[in-house]
Design a protein around this motif. Structure first.
Motif, PDB file in Angstrom:
ATOM      1  N   SER A  37       1.029  -1.298  -0.028  1.00 50.51           N
ATOM      2  CA  SER A  37       0.043   0.095   0.012  1.00 50.51           C
ATOM      3  C   SER A  37       0.833   1.266   0.083  1.00 50.51           C
ATOM      4  CB  SER A  37      -0.929   0.065   1.294  1.00 50.51           C
ATOM      5  OG  SER A  37      -0.073   0.186   2.513  1.00 50.51           O
ATOM      6  N   VAL A  38       2.178   1.053   0.514  1.00 53.89           N
ATOM      7  CA  VAL A  38       2.936   2.400   0.309  1.00 53.89           C
ATOM      8  C   VAL A  38       3.855   2.491  -0.701  1.00 53.89           C
ATOM      9  CG1 VAL A  38       2.935   2.726   2.965  1.00 53.89           C
ATOM     10  CG2 VAL A  38       4.585   1.380   1.951  1.00 53.89           C
ATOM     11  N   LYS A  39       3.648   1.623  -1.827  1.00 51.52           N
ATOM     12  CA  LYS A  39       4.514   1.813  -3.065  1.00 51.52           C
ATOM     13  C   LYS A  39       4.037   3.071  -3.699  1.00 51.52           C
ATOM     14  CE  LYS A  39       5.412  -2.952  -3.874  1.00 51.52           C
ATOM     15  NZ  LYS A  39       5.101  -4.070  -4.766  1.00 51.52           N
ATOM     16  N   PRO A  40       4.747   3.916  -4.297  1.00 57.55           N
ATOM     17  CA  PRO A  40       4.387   5.168  -5.002  1.00 57.55           C
ATOM     18  C   PRO A  40       3.239   5.080  -5.730  1.00 57.55           C
ATOM     19  CG  PRO A  40       6.425   4.857  -5.060  1.00 57.55           C
ATOM     20  CD  PRO A  40       5.883   3.833  -4.460  1.00 57.55           C
ATOM     21  N   GLY A  41       3.169   4.045  -6.835  1.00 57.91           N
ATOM     22  CA  GLY A  41       2.025   3.873  -7.709  1.00 57.91           C
ATOM     23  C   GLY A  41       0.705   3.364  -6.801  1.00 57.91           C
ATOM     24  N   ASN A  42       0.658   2.887  -5.808  1.00 60.23           N
ATOM     25  CA  ASN A  42      -0.431   2.696  -5.133  1.00 60.23           C
ATOM     26  C   ASN A  42      -1.083   3.694  -4.309  1.00 60.23           C
ATOM     27  OD1 ASN A  42      -0.701   0.204  -6.162  1.00 60.23           O
ATOM     28  ND2 ASN A  42       0.506  -0.963  -4.539  1.00 60.23           N
ATOM     29  N   LEU A  43       0.007   4.632  -3.964  1.00 61.00           N
ATOM     30  CA  LEU A  43      -0.394   5.651  -3.138  1.00 61.00           C
ATOM     31  C   LEU A  43      -1.005   6.853  -4.133  1.00 61.00           C
ATOM     32  CD1 LEU A  43       2.862   6.542  -1.075  1.00 61.00           C
ATOM     33  CD2 LEU A  43       0.674   5.834  -0.313  1.00 61.00           C
ATOM     34  N   ILE A  44      -0.571   6.753  -5.565  1.00 58.40           N
ATOM     35  CA  ILE A  44      -1.363   7.770  -6.320  1.00 58.40           C
ATOM     36  C   ILE A  44      -2.545   7.211  -6.577  1.00 58.40           C
ATOM     37  CG2 ILE A  44      -1.043   8.678  -8.826  1.00 58.40           C
ATOM     38  CD1 ILE A  44       2.052   8.771  -8.075  1.00 58.40           C
ATOM     39  N   LYS A  45      -2.731   5.908  -7.029  1.00 55.33           N
ATOM     40  CA  LYS A  45      -4.105   5.528  -7.241  1.00 55.33           C
ATOM     41  C   LYS A  45      -5.106   5.596  -6.039  1.00 55.33           C
ATOM     42  CE  LYS A  45      -2.258   1.471 -10.165  1.00 55.33           C
ATOM     43  NZ  LYS A  45      -2.013   0.090 -10.205  1.00 55.33           N
ATOM     44  N   SER A  46      -4.582   5.424  -4.848  1.00 51.75           N
ATOM     45  CA  SER A  46      -5.479   5.631  -3.895  1.00 51.75           C
ATOM     46  C   SER A  46      -5.938   7.192  -3.595  1.00 51.75           C
ATOM     47  CB  SER A  46      -5.105   4.886  -2.458  1.00 51.75           C
ATOM     48  OG  SER A  46      -3.832   5.633  -1.895  1.00 51.75           O
ATOM     49  N   ALA A  47      -4.909   7.839  -3.922  1.00 51.05           N
ATOM     50  CA  ALA A  47      -5.300   9.425  -3.646  1.00 51.05           C
ATOM     51  C   ALA A  47      -6.108   9.801  -4.812  1.00 51.05           C
ATOM     52  CB  ALA A  47      -3.958  10.280  -3.989  1.00 51.05           C
ATOM     53  N   VAL A  48      -6.103   9.252  -6.037  1.00 48.32           N
ATOM     54  CA  VAL A  48      -7.078   9.632  -7.203  1.00 48.32           C
ATOM     55  C   VAL A  48      -8.367   8.971  -7.090  1.00 48.32           C
ATOM     56  CG1 VAL A  48      -7.072   9.310  -9.655  1.00 48.32           C
ATOM     57  CG2 VAL A  48      -5.033   9.818  -8.866  1.00 48.32           C
ATOM     58  N   ALA A  49      -8.428   7.918  -6.189  1.00 46.61           N
ATOM     59  CA  ALA A  49      -9.595   7.273  -6.161  1.00 46.61           C
ATOM     60  C   ALA A  49     -10.461   7.898  -5.323  1.00 46.61           C
ATOM     61  CB  ALA A  49      -9.413   5.533  -5.876  1.00 46.61           C
ATOM     62  N   SER A  50      -9.576   8.628  -4.390  1.00 45.29           N
ATOM     63  CA  SER A  50     -10.405   9.078  -3.288  1.00 45.29           C
ATOM     64  C   SER A  50     -10.888  10.691  -3.683  1.00 45.29           C
ATOM     65  CB  SER A  50      -9.468   9.647  -1.804  1.00 45.29           C
ATOM     66  OG  SER A  50      -8.507  10.207  -2.321  1.00 45.29           O
ATOM     67  N   ILE A  51     -10.562  11.126  -4.832  1.00 44.28           N
ATOM     68  CA  ILE A  51     -11.162  12.492  -5.231  1.00 44.28           C
ATOM     69  C   ILE A  51     -12.609  12.315  -5.821  1.00 44.28           C
ATOM     70  CG2 ILE A  51     -10.691  14.204  -7.011  1.00 44.28           C
ATOM     71  CD1 ILE A  51      -7.899  13.469  -6.747  1.00 44.28           C
ATOM     72  N   ASP A  52     -13.446  13.167  -5.426  1.00 44.66           N
ATOM     73  CA  ASP A  52     -14.953  12.984  -6.193  1.00 44.66           C
ATOM     74  C   ASP A  52     -15.171  14.307  -6.729  1.00 44.66           C
ATOM     75  OD1 ASP A  52     -14.886  14.465  -3.620  1.00 44.66           O
ATOM     76  OD2 ASP A  52     -16.810  13.688  -3.246  1.00 44.66           O
ATOM     77  N   ALA A  53     -16.164  14.634  -7.439  1.00 49.91           N
ATOM     78  CA  ALA A  53     -16.654  15.707  -8.223  1.00 49.91           C
ATOM     79  C   ALA A  53     -16.724  16.833  -7.329  1.00 49.91           C
ATOM     80  CB  ALA A  53     -17.962  15.333  -8.934  1.00 49.91           C
ATOM     81  N   GLU A  54     -17.200  16.798  -6.114  1.00 54.47           N
ATOM     82  CA  GLU A  54     -17.464  17.911  -5.191  1.00 54.47           C
ATOM     83  C   GLU A  54     -16.238  18.595  -4.816  1.00 54.47           C
ATOM     84  OE1 GLU A  54     -19.862  19.061  -1.075  1.00 54.47           O
ATOM     85  OE2 GLU A  54     -20.007  16.949  -1.937  1.00 54.47           O
ATOM     86  N   THR A  55     -15.248  17.685  -4.714  1.00 53.32           N
ATOM     87  CA  THR A  55     -13.741  18.060  -4.203  1.00 53.32           C
ATOM     88  C   THR A  55     -13.159  18.921  -5.136  1.00 53.32           C
ATOM     89  OG1 THR A  55     -13.545  16.070  -2.881  1.00 53.32           O
ATOM     90  CG2 THR A  55     -11.557  17.569  -3.256  1.00 53.32           C
ATOM     91  N   VAL A  56     -13.360  18.510  -6.526  1.00 53.17           N
ATOM     92  CA  VAL A  56     -12.609  19.105  -7.431  1.00 53.17           C
ATOM     93  C   VAL A  56     -13.345  20.361  -8.112  1.00 53.17           C
ATOM     94  CG1 VAL A  56     -12.446  18.784  -9.997  1.00 53.17           C
ATOM     95  CG2 VAL A  56     -11.955  16.916  -8.836  1.00 53.17           C
ATOM     96  N   LEU A  57     -14.538  20.198  -7.729  1.00 54.93           N
ATOM     97  CA  LEU A  57     -15.466  21.551  -8.081  1.00 54.93           C
ATOM     98  C   LEU A  57     -15.227  22.796  -6.941  1.00 54.93           C
ATOM     99  CD1 LEU A  57     -19.220  20.428  -9.187  1.00 54.93           C
ATOM    100  CD2 LEU A  57     -17.300  21.506 -10.269  1.00 54.93           C
ATOM    101  N   LYS A  58     -14.938  22.374  -5.653  1.00 59.79           N
ATOM    102  CA  LYS A  58     -14.494  23.087  -4.706  1.00 59.79           C
ATOM    103  C   LYS A  58     -13.323  24.019  -4.812  1.00 59.79           C
ATOM    104  CE  LYS A  58     -17.352  21.454  -0.741  1.00 59.79           C
ATOM    105  NZ  LYS A  58     -17.071  21.008   0.577  1.00 59.79           N
ATOM    106  N   THR A  59     -12.367  22.739  -5.036  1.00 58.08           N
ATOM    107  CA  THR A  59     -11.114  23.249  -5.600  1.00 58.08           C
ATOM    108  C   THR A  59     -10.713  24.294  -6.766  1.00 58.08           C
ATOM    109  OG1 THR A  59      -9.907  21.208  -4.631  1.00 58.08           O
ATOM    110  CG2 THR A  59      -8.447  22.391  -5.876  1.00 58.08           C
ATOM    111  N   ALA A  60     -11.379  23.841  -7.653  1.00 56.10           N
ATOM    112  CA  ALA A  60     -11.512  24.809  -9.016  1.00 56.10           C
ATOM    113  C   ALA A  60     -11.980  26.033  -8.510  1.00 56.10           C
ATOM    114  CB  ALA A  60     -12.227  24.177 -10.063  1.00 56.10           C
ATOM    115  N   ALA A  61     -13.396  26.103  -7.772  1.00 55.30           N
ATOM    116  CA  ALA A  61     -13.925  27.190  -7.437  1.00 55.30           C
ATOM    117  C   ALA A  61     -13.051  28.119  -6.647  1.00 55.30           C
ATOM    118  CB  ALA A  61     -15.365  27.066  -6.758  1.00 55.30           C
ATOM    119  N   THR A  62     -12.456  27.710  -5.695  1.00 56.85           N
ATOM    120  CA  THR A  62     -11.363  28.377  -4.720  1.00 56.85           C
ATOM    121  C   THR A  62     -10.297  29.063  -5.605  1.00 56.85           C
ATOM    122  OG1 THR A  62     -12.091  26.945  -3.034  1.00 56.85           O
ATOM    123  CG2 THR A  62     -10.063  28.197  -2.575  1.00 56.85           C
TER     124      THR A  62
END
Length: 132
Positions: A37-62
Motif C-alpha cells: 500500500s505504500v508503493k508510490p504507484g499505489n499511493l497515487i492510485k488511492s489518492a486519485v480514487a479518493s477524489i470526487d466531483a465535489e472536491t474538484v469543484l470546490k478546489t476549482a472554485a476556490t
C-alpha cells in the motif's frame, strides 16, 4: 487455565505453538499488505480514487475565486502593506463567497456537464431532407 499433568501441558504447548504460527502468518500477510500500500504507484492510485466531483469543484472554485480576487485588486497603483491587506481581504472574501455557495456552484457545474454530454438530435431526417 489450569494444567494438572504432563499430557495437559504438552497439549497446551501444542496449542500455543499453533497459535504462534497463525499469528506469524497473519503478521506476515499484514506486512506485505502494508508494504504494497505504500508503493508510490499505489499511493497515487488511492489518492486519485479518493477524489470526487465535489472536491474538484470546490478546489476549482476556490482557485478561480483567488484568481478573480487578484484581478480585482482595488489599489493597483498603491504599494506597501495597505495594498497587501486590502487585496488579501478581497481574495479572502471571494474565496469565502465561493465556499459558502458550493451547493449552487456544484449544481451549475453538473448542469453544464449534463448539457454538454447530451447528444444533439440531427436536423436531418431519415430521408435526407432537413426538418423545417
Amino acid at each position: 487455565m489450569s494444567i494438572n499433568d504432563k499430557n495437559e501441558l504438552e497439549l497446551a504447548i501444542k496449542e500455543l505453538e499453533a497459535k504462534k504460527v497463525l499469528q506469524e502468518l497473519a503478521l506476515t500477510a499484514q506486512y506485505h499488505e502494508t508494504l504494497d500500500s505504500v508503493k508510490p504507484g499505489n499511493l497515487i492510485k488511492s489518492a486519485v480514487a479518493s477524489i470526487d466531483a465535489e472536491t474538484v469543484l470546490k478546489t476549482a472554485a476556490t482557485l478561480g475565486a483567488g484568481l478573480i480576487g487578484s484581478r480585482l485588486s482595488i489599489f493597483k497603483g498603491a504599494t506597501g502593506a495597505g495594498k497587501k491587506i486590502i487585496n488579501g481581504l478581497v481574495k479572502t472574501m471571494a474565496a469565502k463567497t465561493v465556499l459558502s455557495n458550493t451547493d449552487k456552484i456544484k449544481a451549475y457545474g453538473q448542469a453544464i456537464i449534463k448539457n454538454f454530454s447530451k447528444k444533439n438530435p440531427s436536423p436531418v431526417s431519415h430521408n435526407g431532407l432537413e426538418h423545417l
